[in-house]
Structures are given as C-alpha cells and as structure tokens.
Design a protein around this motif. Structure first.
Motif, PDB file in Angstrom:
ATOM      1  N   UNK A 145      36.462  22.056  38.443  1.00  8.55           N
ATOM      2  CA  UNK A 145      35.442  21.005  38.879  1.00  8.55           C
ATOM      3  C   UNK A 145      34.517  20.974  38.701  1.00  8.55           C
ATOM      4  N   UNK A 146      33.782  22.691  38.129  1.00  5.42           N
ATOM      5  CA  UNK A 146      32.384  22.493  38.314  1.00  5.42           C
ATOM      6  C   UNK A 146      31.409  22.542  39.324  1.00  5.42           C
ATOM      7  N   UNK A 147      31.663  22.824  40.623  1.00  3.82           N
ATOM      8  CA  UNK A 147      30.875  22.559  41.490  1.00  3.82           C
ATOM      9  C   UNK A 147      29.840  23.285  41.501  1.00  3.82           C
ATOM     10  N   UNK A 148      28.733  23.004  41.565  1.00  3.59           N
ATOM     11  CA  UNK A 148      27.796  24.223  41.781  1.00  3.59           C
ATOM     12  C   UNK A 148      27.840  24.771  42.779  1.00  3.59           C
ATOM     13  N   UNK A 149      27.799  27.333  42.065  1.00  4.80           N
ATOM     14  CA  UNK A 149      28.174  27.694  43.170  1.00  4.80           C
ATOM     15  C   UNK A 149      29.061  28.686  43.133  1.00  4.80           C
ATOM     16  N   UNK A 150      30.541  27.542  42.536  1.00  6.95           N
ATOM     17  CA  UNK A 150      31.745  27.862  43.063  1.00  6.95           C
ATOM     18  C   UNK A 150      31.665  29.600  42.116  1.00  6.95           C
ATOM     19  N   UNK A 151      31.550  29.337  41.292  1.00  5.96           N
ATOM     20  CA  UNK A 151      31.567  30.593  40.152  1.00  5.96           C
ATOM     21  C   UNK A 151      30.780  32.210  40.729  1.00  5.96           C
ATOM     22  N   UNK A 152      29.688  31.647  41.093  1.00  2.00           N
ATOM     23  CA  UNK A 152      29.876  32.512  41.786  1.00  2.00           C
ATOM     24  C   UNK A 152      30.396  32.941  43.128  1.00  2.00           C
ATOM     25  N   UNK A 153      31.131  32.523  43.774  1.00  3.80           N
ATOM     26  CA  UNK A 153      31.672  32.306  44.956  1.00  3.80           C
ATOM     27  C   UNK A 153      32.926  33.365  44.938  1.00  3.80           C
ATOM     28  N   UNK A 154      33.460  33.257  43.605  1.00  3.13           N
ATOM     29  CA  UNK A 154      34.490  33.098  43.347  1.00  3.13           C
ATOM     30  C   UNK A 154      34.670  34.889  42.042  1.00  3.13           C
ATOM     31  N   UNK A 155      33.440  34.659  42.297  1.00  2.00           N
ATOM     32  CA  UNK A 155      32.936  36.335  41.307  1.00  2.00           C
ATOM     33  C   UNK A 155      33.094  37.544  42.488  1.00  2.00           C
ATOM     34  N   UNK A 156      32.179  36.858  43.544  1.00  2.00           N
ATOM     35  CA  UNK A 156      31.976  37.612  44.759  1.00  2.00           C
ATOM     36  C   UNK A 156      33.770  37.954  45.188  1.00  2.00           C
ATOM     37  N   UNK A 157      34.535  36.849  45.494  1.00  2.00           N
ATOM     38  CA  UNK A 157      35.282  37.290  46.299  1.00  2.00           C
ATOM     39  C   UNK A 157      36.870  38.284  45.408  1.00  2.00           C
ATOM     40  N   UNK A 158      35.823  38.088  44.113  1.00  2.15           N
ATOM     41  CA  UNK A 158      37.150  38.876  43.036  1.00  2.15           C
ATOM     42  C   UNK A 158      36.319  40.544  43.330  1.00  2.15           C
ATOM     43  N   UNK A 159      35.219  40.957  43.774  1.00  2.00           N
ATOM     44  CA  UNK A 159      34.539  41.721  43.939  1.00  2.00           C
ATOM     45  C   UNK A 159      35.713  42.331  44.904  1.00  2.00           C
ATOM     46  N   UNK A 160      35.008  41.678  46.248  1.00  2.00           N
ATOM     47  CA  UNK A 160      35.975  42.077  47.552  1.00  2.00           C
ATOM     48  C   UNK A 160      37.146  42.462  47.436  1.00  2.00           C
ATOM     49  N   UNK A 161      37.906  41.498  46.707  1.00  2.00           N
ATOM     50  CA  UNK A 161      39.717  41.835  46.509  1.00  2.00           C
ATOM     51  C   UNK A 161      39.988  43.388  45.549  1.00  2.00           C
ATOM     52  N   UNK A 162      38.926  43.435  44.692  1.00  2.00           N
ATOM     53  CA  UNK A 162      38.841  44.417  44.087  1.00  2.00           C
ATOM     54  C   UNK A 162      38.986  45.929  44.716  1.00  2.00           C
ATOM     55  N   UNK A 163      37.510  45.600  45.489  1.00  2.00           N
ATOM     56  CA  UNK A 163      37.497  46.765  46.921  1.00  2.00           C
ATOM     57  C   UNK A 163      38.461  47.213  47.184  1.00  2.00           C
ATOM     58  N   UNK A 164      38.767  45.642  47.992  1.00  2.00           N
ATOM     59  CA  UNK A 164      40.198  46.651  48.979  1.00  2.00           C
ATOM     60  C   UNK A 164      41.375  46.991  48.415  1.00  2.00           C
ATOM     61  N   UNK A 165      41.811  46.268  47.162  1.00  2.00           N
ATOM     62  CA  UNK A 165      42.839  47.129  46.228  1.00  2.00           C
ATOM     63  C   UNK A 165      42.569  48.442  46.068  1.00  2.00           C
ATOM     64  N   UNK A 166      40.906  48.815  45.667  1.00  2.00           N
ATOM     65  CA  UNK A 166      41.180  50.319  45.336  1.00  2.00           C
ATOM     66  C   UNK A 166      40.980  50.984  46.428  1.00  2.00           C
ATOM     67  N   UNK A 167      40.573  50.582  47.322  1.00  2.00           N
ATOM     68  CA  UNK A 167      40.427  51.195  48.747  1.00  2.00           C
ATOM     69  C   UNK A 167      41.779  51.747  49.820  1.00  2.00           C
ATOM     70  N   UNK A 168      42.656  50.231  49.331  1.00  2.00           N
ATOM     71  CA  UNK A 168      44.033  50.743  49.925  1.00  2.00           C
ATOM     72  C   UNK A 168      44.827  51.905  49.533  1.00  2.00           C
ATOM     73  N   UNK A 169      44.830  51.957  47.466  1.00  2.00           N
ATOM     74  CA  UNK A 169      44.839  52.815  47.080  1.00  2.00           C
ATOM     75  C   UNK A 169      44.626  54.879  47.199  1.00  2.00           C
ATOM     76  N   UNK A 170      43.278  54.416  47.239  1.00  2.00           N
ATOM     77  CA  UNK A 170      42.633  55.750  47.831  1.00  2.00           C
ATOM     78  C   UNK A 170      43.641  56.287  49.878  1.00  2.00           C
TER      79      UNK A 170
END
Length: 291
Positions: A145-170
């Motif tokens: 919907x173009x809410x200001x800051x929403x893309x930045x929030x999702x980008x940081x969530x994606x970073x948290x998701x990826x770091x956790x996923x790789x950490x679980x693998x290790x």
C-alpha cells in the motif's frame, strides 16, 4: 564443544553480524492444488549474491530443481537456495501458502561465508523464525500500500530471517562448522571488521597490520589466501560497493558520497568507480534507477 568448534562458531557469529543486504523482497505465495510455479534463476549484479528463501505456512508443496531429487516442504519447513538457481514449486493435494523471500546480499560483507554455504539450506523453523514470518505477513500489505517505512521494516525482517536460517544450519551441521573453521581466520576477520566498520578511514597496509597486531607480510599473505585478493584491493571494492548503495538509495551529491567512502576528491572517486563498474557514477545512478 572443542576449542576448534568454539573458534569456528565465534568466527561464524562475527560473519553473520557483518552480513548486509542490499535489498530484500518478502511476499506471500498461494499455490492451487496441482499448480506449478516456476521461478527463474536470479541475475546477480556486481558485488551482490542473490539468495531465495521459502517458509511454508499451510499445506504441503514440492520444491523441484534440475538434477536434484524433489524436496517436500511441510508447514514449518524453511529452505534457502544459496545461489538463486532456477526451480519450481508444485502444490500436492490442498492449497499451499508460503512466504517467499529474495535477498540481495553484499558479497563484500560476507566474503568467506557465502562461498561455504551449501546450495540448499533446509530446516525446521524455530519459534523465533515463525515470529519473524508472522510479523512479515502483517507488514507485506503495508508495503504494497506504500506505507512509509514499510519496505525498510521488511528488509530488516528479511535480514533477521536469513541470519537465523543460516545460524540454525550451522548448529545442525558439524561438517559445515569444520568448513567454516577452515575458511575463517581470526586476523583476516579482524581486518575485514575494520574495513567494513570504517571504510572511509585512510587505511594503509601498515595501519591495518598494526591494528590486528601482526606484520604486513603475514596480513597480506593470510588475507589473500582467505579472501582471494590483497587487503587494499578489497578495501577499494568495499568502498565502491558502499558508494553504489548510496547512489541507489540516496540523492546525495557525488562529492558527498566520495567523502563518505574515503576519497579525497570527486575526480579520484569517479575514476575508481568507472574502473570497477564500467560507467561513471552519475551514469550508473541513472541506469540503476531505470532498472
């Protein structure tokens, strides 16, 4: 846990902390029974590596890759394709719902971590990973919907998701931890942390060697063996990668960007940028905006 294991995991934790995303895209995917969704291979850009991840919300689907056995993904399962290879998703009986994430990882932020990752990372989502998924699902409509800051929030969530996923693998793969240990080097990692933490500093090889408490010869040899290039060459790529990110994400002038990444003059910055990316910064910025 042995001393070697602790050293490997410490180096791995530092690498995860340094990992940076240039961009990330979260979206919800609904697949009808017997439907097949084909995902094309990712087209990486200089300095970026594309990773694709999925986490199943409801239903069951099958991940298909050329030359590999089919992989069944059940609710709670997550998977990361570390090289963004072409693949397909096929729903089995009932409708399947999953979260898809596409990551553009800055290769300079994880020079030894990304090459060590297997082509396919698979595991069962923890409560923390499930929480990130739930939060992302709530923010996806806001971003659309173009809410200001929403893309930045999702980008940081994606970073948290990826770091956790790789950490679980290790945590689950002893062989992978040994590969991390072989790829990591304490002196090199400290040197990388200095470069990435303060890319604008007037680093020289003697200065870096003093900071990491070793000789110039030892640092140069070990850095080249682990990273694949001399320290100052890597520093230049790190600075120019940061400059490219600023060109894409800000409206800063070339002079301001040059100063921010450690160049004393705009012409020197423009010459270095053109050598690295094949176009002057202003032209590259216009092309990136059009793309």
């Amino acid at each position: 846990m042995t001393r070697t294991s602790r050293t490997a995991m410490d180096a791995f934790a530092e690498a995860l902390s340094a990992l940076r995303l240039d961009h990330a895209e979260f979206r919800r995917v609904e697949i009808a029974p017997e439907e097949v969704r084909v995902a094309a291979g990712a087209s990486g850009r200089d300095g970026l590596q594309t990773l694709v991840g999925y986490q199943v919300c409801t239903g069951t689907c099958v991940l298909e890759r050329a030359g590999s056995p089919d992989l069944v993904l059940a609710p709670g399962t997550f998977v990361v394709l570390a090289h963004g290879e072409p693949h397909g998703l096929r729903c089995t009986i009932a409708c399947c719902s999953l979260v898809a994430v596409r990551f553009g990882v800055e290769t300079s932020s994880a020079p030894w971590l990304l090459p060590v990752l297997p082509a396919l990372v698979r595991g069962e989502a923890t409560a923390c990973l499930q929480a990130v998924q739930s939060a992302a699902l709530a923010w996806i409509p806001r971003a659309e919907a173009g809410v200001p800051g929403a893309d930045a929030v999702l980008r940081r969530m994606a970073e948290a998701w990826l770091v956790q996923a790789i950490g679980l693998l290790a945590e689950a793969e002893p062989d992978l931890r040994r590969r991390f240990a072989a790829a990591s080097d304490e002196i090199v990692q400290r040197c990388l942390a200095l470069m990435h933490g303060r890319p604008a500093a007037p680093w020289t090889l003697p200065m870096l060697a003093r900071e990491v408490h070793t000789s110039r010869t030892v640092l140069a040899e070990r850095f080249a063996a682990v990273v694949g290039e001399p320290p100052i060459s890597h520093l230049t790529r790190c600075r120019l990668g940061a400059a490219a990110r600023m060109l894409r994400q800000t409206s800063w002038s070339l002079a301001r960007i040059a100063e921010a990444v450690g160049y004393q003059s705009e012409p020197a910055f423009c010459r270095a940028f053109r050598r690295q990316f094949g176009a002057p910064p202003a032209t590259w910025r216009r092309q990136a905006a059009a793309a």
